[in-house]
Motif scaffolding. Structure first.
Motif, short mmCIF file in Angstrom:
data_model
loop_
_atom_site.label_atom_id
_atom_site.label_comp_id
_atom_site.label_asym_id
_atom_site.label_seq_id
_atom_site.Cartn_x
_atom_site.Cartn_y
_atom_site.Cartn_z
N LEU A 229 0.77 -1.23 -0.01
CA LEU A 229 0.25 -0.11 0.04
C LEU A 229 0.99 1.23 -0.18
O LEU A 229 2.07 1.40 0.40
N LYS A 230 0.58 2.33 -0.62
CA LYS A 230 1.10 3.66 -0.56
C LYS A 230 0.45 4.54 0.22
O LYS A 230 -0.76 5.07 -0.22
N VAL A 231 0.77 5.23 1.12
CA VAL A 231 0.26 6.21 1.71
C VAL A 231 0.94 7.64 1.37
O VAL A 231 2.26 7.86 1.83
N SER A 232 0.22 8.32 0.49
CA SER A 232 1.12 9.49 0.05
C SER A 232 1.45 10.46 1.32
O SER A 232 0.58 10.87 2.16
N GLY A 233 2.43 11.20 1.17
CA GLY A 233 3.00 12.24 2.03
C GLY A 233 3.31 11.82 3.40
O GLY A 233 3.41 12.70 4.01
N LYS A 234 3.51 10.53 3.61
CA LYS A 234 3.96 10.15 4.88
C LYS A 234 5.31 9.65 5.10
O LYS A 234 5.57 8.77 5.82
N GLY A 235 6.06 10.08 3.84
CA GLY A 235 7.62 9.57 4.07
C GLY A 235 8.24 10.65 4.82
O GLY A 235 7.83 11.51 5.29
N ASN A 236 9.58 10.81 4.37
CA ASN A 236 10.59 11.69 4.85
C ASN A 236 10.19 13.23 3.87
O ASN A 236 10.03 13.07 2.64
N ASP A 237 10.53 14.32 4.84
CA ASP A 237 10.54 15.38 3.97
C ASP A 237 11.47 15.76 3.26
O ASP A 237 12.75 14.95 3.32
N ALA A 238 11.64 16.59 2.14
CA ALA A 238 12.86 17.06 1.35
C ALA A 238 12.97 18.16 1.91
O ALA A 238 12.25 19.13 2.25
N PRO A 239 14.26 18.81 1.69
CA PRO A 239 14.82 20.15 1.96
C PRO A 239 13.99 21.11 0.89
O PRO A 239 13.80 20.92 -0.20
N GLY A 240 13.92 22.50 1.33
CA GLY A 240 13.54 23.48 0.44
C GLY A 240 12.14 23.85 0.73
O GLY A 240 11.38 23.34 1.27
N ASN A 241 11.94 25.38 0.20
CA ASN A 241 10.56 25.65 0.51
C ASN A 241 9.28 25.05 -0.18
O ASN A 241 8.19 25.10 -0.10
N ASN A 242 9.88 24.47 -1.44
CA ASN A 242 8.87 24.06 -2.43
C ASN A 242 8.58 22.43 -2.40
O ASN A 242 8.47 21.92 -3.62
N SER A 243 9.23 21.81 -1.50
CA SER A 243 9.58 20.34 -1.42
C SER A 243 8.19 19.76 -0.96
O SER A 243 7.13 20.42 -0.66
N ILE A 244 8.17 18.49 -1.42
CA ILE A 244 6.79 17.67 -1.10
C ILE A 244 7.63 16.48 -0.30
O ILE A 244 8.71 15.97 -0.70
N PRO A 245 6.61 15.92 0.75
CA PRO A 245 7.19 14.57 1.47
C PRO A 245 7.30 13.31 0.56
O PRO A 245 6.48 13.45 -0.22
#
Length: 374
Positions: A229-245
């Motif tokens: 299963l993939k739970v979107s957005g619940k992984g690690n953050d990425a650096p930067g103001n415009n990044s997505i987890p």
């Protein structure tokens, strides 16, 4: 009507894994946003090619698609490729065609806008969740604790002076064919277009900290061991103001049931009864994924008889109903007898009523096995 995945990639249904990969790379390069800035049709074809590759490159998904077509992934079907966005595509398949564009993707944030800042996606996390057969049959919501990287409070970023925020540096090389221009990821910012301006002392070099997070995961009925299963957005953050987890990938592990054995959507149960119960008939309480149920065994039931309980198996992941519970009747032969019991059976040896006399309607073992798999 959705276009056939094989037609999208221009391949035969007998294509090998390597042929599927080559066909996807060709389509991905043809319709890549960097080659078709502002072209919405090319962007849509780019997404369709990625969707087709996601299904056909996975043996399990490919087998389901070959059998059921697009219906295998409709109605919330598990593991479907529909609705893929650009972030998903570059995150999952970027390595397949990234070298054709110098390692960087202009317009990653806007896809087709040209010259935009690359939008970084954090890394995925992977966990394993153990489920009982009852949880698999009925669906369940699990709350799982995970450790994930998040941006620290107080961290700030500024535009990378090396690439001016594009995330790429251009290099011009003189060749026998003329001047060749290639793009590569900026070594100063790692392709994000931003560098850290300030950060708290407890954060790492990228401005990240580890945090415990409780994630609620809704697991649909009918999943199988090894599915993800993939739970979107619940992984690690990425650096930067415009990044997505990134995403949280949940691998399913099925706990073996004490009495029920699973075979796809069907369940099997070995039921042992005594000579007396077989001869006289009886009622038995048996296990199902929804608790105990009582079944009636008619007098004179034979060992090897298979009773089919319709709809008492595991639901289909694609909403095609539920499988059945097959009860295999086994008449237990005692290993030790008392003197009286032994005398009874010795007297029965010449009794015509105890002489095996199968009817034509009684199926052989091989016929039962054939019926079970048909």
């Amino acid at each position: 009507m959705k276009k056939d995945y094989y037609e999208i990639l221009s391949i035969e249904r007998t294509a090998t894994t390597e042929q599927i990969k080559k066909a996807y790379r060709k389509k991905a390069i043809e319709y890549h946003p960097d080659k078709n800035p502002g072209n919405k049709e090319a962007e849509e074809n780019f997404k369709l090619a990625a969707e087709a590759y996601e299904i056909l490159s996975d043996p399990n998904k490919k087998a389901r698609y070959d059998q059921y077509g697009h219906a295998a992934f409709e109605n919330g079907g598990f593991g479907g490729g529909g609705g893929m966005n650009m972030d998903d595509i570059f995150s999952q398949f970027g390595d397949i065609f990234g070298s054709a564009f110098g390692g960087g993707f202009s317009g990653f944030g806007g896809f087709g806008g040209g010259g935009g800042q690359r939008r970084m996606k954090g890394s995925n996390l992977r966990i394993k969740v153990k489920l009982t057969l009852e949880e698999i049959a009925n669906g369940v919501e699990k709350k799982i604790k995970v450790k994930r990287k998040i941006q620290a409070h107080g961290v700030s970023f500024k535009t990378c002076p090396t690439c001016n925020g594009t995330g790429q540096v251009m290099k011009v090389t003189n060749t026998i064919l003329g001047r060749m221009q290639t793009a590569s990821s900026c070594h100063s910012c790692g392709g994000t277009g931003q560098i850290i301006e300030s950060k708290p002392n407890h954060a790492d070099a990228q401005g990240m900290i580890m945090e415990d997070d409780t994630v609620s995961i809704k697991i649909p009925a009918g999943v199988a061991d090894g599915m993800q299963l993939k739970v979107s957005g619940k992984g690690n953050d990425a650096p930067g103001n415009n990044s997505i987890p990134g995403d949280l990938i949940v691998a399913i592990e099925e706990i073996e049931h004490e009495t029920l054995k699973r075979e796809g959507e069907n369940l099997h149960l070995d039921l042992y009864i005594s000579f007396a119960e077989a001869a006289l008939g009886t009622n038995k309480d048996i296990d199902t994924v929804n608790g105990k149920v009582r079944i009636k065994l008619e007098e004179g039931i034979q060992s090897g008889k298979i009773l089919r309980l319709k709809g008492k198996g595991v639901p289909s992941i694609n909403s095609y109903g539920s499988g059945d519970l097959l009860v295999h009747v086994n008449v237990w032969t005692p290993k030790k007898l008392t003197k009286e019991q032994k005398q009874f059976f010795e007297n029965s040896l010449t009794d015509e009523n105890f002489t095996p006399s199968p009817e034509k309607s009684d199926k052989s073992f091989f016929e039962k096995v054939k019926d079970m798999f048909s």
